[in-house]
Design a protein around this motif. Sequence first.
Motif, short mmCIF file in Angstrom:
data_model
loop_
_atom_site.label_atom_id
_atom_site.label_comp_id
_atom_site.label_asym_id
_atom_site.label_seq_id
_atom_site.Cartn_x
_atom_site.Cartn_y
_atom_site.Cartn_z
N GLU A 210 0.82 -1.21 0.00
CA GLU A 210 0.00 0.00 0.00
C GLU A 210 0.86 1.26 0.00
O GLU A 210 0.48 2.27 -0.60
N ARG A 211 2.01 1.22 0.66
CA ARG A 211 2.91 2.37 0.62
C ARG A 211 3.37 2.66 -0.80
O ARG A 211 3.51 3.81 -1.21
N ASP A 212 3.61 1.60 -1.57
CA ASP A 212 4.04 1.78 -2.96
C ASP A 212 2.91 2.37 -3.81
O ASP A 212 3.15 3.20 -4.68
N VAL A 213 1.68 1.92 -3.57
CA VAL A 213 0.54 2.47 -4.31
C VAL A 213 0.42 3.97 -4.03
O VAL A 213 0.22 4.78 -4.95
N LEU A 214 0.53 4.34 -2.77
CA LEU A 214 0.47 5.74 -2.40
C LEU A 214 1.60 6.52 -3.07
O LEU A 214 1.40 7.64 -3.58
N ALA A 215 2.80 5.94 -3.09
CA ALA A 215 3.94 6.60 -3.72
C ALA A 215 3.70 6.83 -5.21
O ALA A 215 4.06 7.90 -5.75
N ILE A 216 3.09 5.87 -5.88
CA ILE A 216 2.79 6.01 -7.31
C ILE A 216 1.82 7.17 -7.54
O ILE A 216 1.99 7.98 -8.45
N ALA A 217 0.80 7.25 -6.69
CA ALA A 217 -0.16 8.35 -6.80
C ALA A 217 0.53 9.70 -6.56
O ALA A 217 0.25 10.68 -7.26
N GLN A 218 1.43 9.73 -5.60
CA GLN A 218 2.15 10.98 -5.31
C GLN A 218 3.03 11.39 -6.48
O GLN A 218 3.17 12.58 -6.79
N VAL A 219 3.64 10.41 -7.15
CA VAL A 219 4.45 10.71 -8.32
C VAL A 219 3.61 11.37 -9.41
O VAL A 219 4.02 12.37 -10.02
N ILE A 220 2.43 10.83 -9.64
CA ILE A 220 1.54 11.42 -10.65
C ILE A 220 1.18 12.86 -10.28
O ILE A 220 1.18 13.76 -11.13
N LEU A 221 0.91 13.09 -9.01
CA LEU A 221 0.61 14.46 -8.57
C LEU A 221 1.80 15.40 -8.82
O LEU A 221 1.63 16.53 -9.27
N ARG A 222 3.00 14.92 -8.53
CA ARG A 222 4.20 15.75 -8.75
C ARG A 222 4.41 16.02 -10.23
O ARG A 222 4.78 17.14 -10.62
#
Length: 237
Positions: A210-222
């Motif tokens: 789940e931490r990786d999923v959140l990180a992927i979403a954060q990358v898209i936001l950035r």
Amino acid sequence: MLHKLNLENVLFLDIETVPEFRDFSELDDEKKILWEEKSKYQRKDEYTAEEFYERAGIWSEFGKIVCISVGFFSYRNGSRNFRLTSFKGEEEKLLRDFTALLEEYFFQPYHLLCAHNGKEFDFPYIARRMLIHNMRLPSKLNLFGKKPWEVPHLDTLELWKFGDFKHYTSLKLLTHVLGIPSPKEDIDGSMVREVFYEKGEIDRIVQYCERDVLAIAQVILRLRQENLLSESEIVSI
């Protein structure tokens, strides 16, 4: 184009995999020979096929999925949140549950699946394991006959490559260079097999996934140059 994307139409995901069996000795004789042939190039003369079996999880023919974590954005009344959930445990059941999610909520032509290195790993791995279990592929994973621009997949690694096909950047490195805060990790990918088979702690694997999923979403936001998610915007369901 990325700025025009409706994030509510994207399902972010990550998978965790392990060798199909706990030990090399559990393979039948034919599968042992096939594993020896398959792994020969990677292990060279440094490891025997048995010693190298702990890495079998990265091949869908010799591994299995023990967790699929997903996340999606929701925008309501001027507020934003990111909802996380996971499918874990017995592989066939988690694949069927994941399929049900896709077919009920993420089946329209405008829906996309997003992962880091998903086009090379997560998406084909899931599809192959489904076929091994004689399951019908959901439309988002059934790519037969589709043109490249019709494939409903988004890949943060591909986005970061900017056309440079020789370049590989791990999710951990990408979040670091983009200034995305990373919570302290309990485990890393190299430990998943041990945590699953030796310690039986599937929930630790789920948290890591789940931490990786959140990180992927954060990358898209950035990449869209938008504000990152705060802790108060992250919801487990």
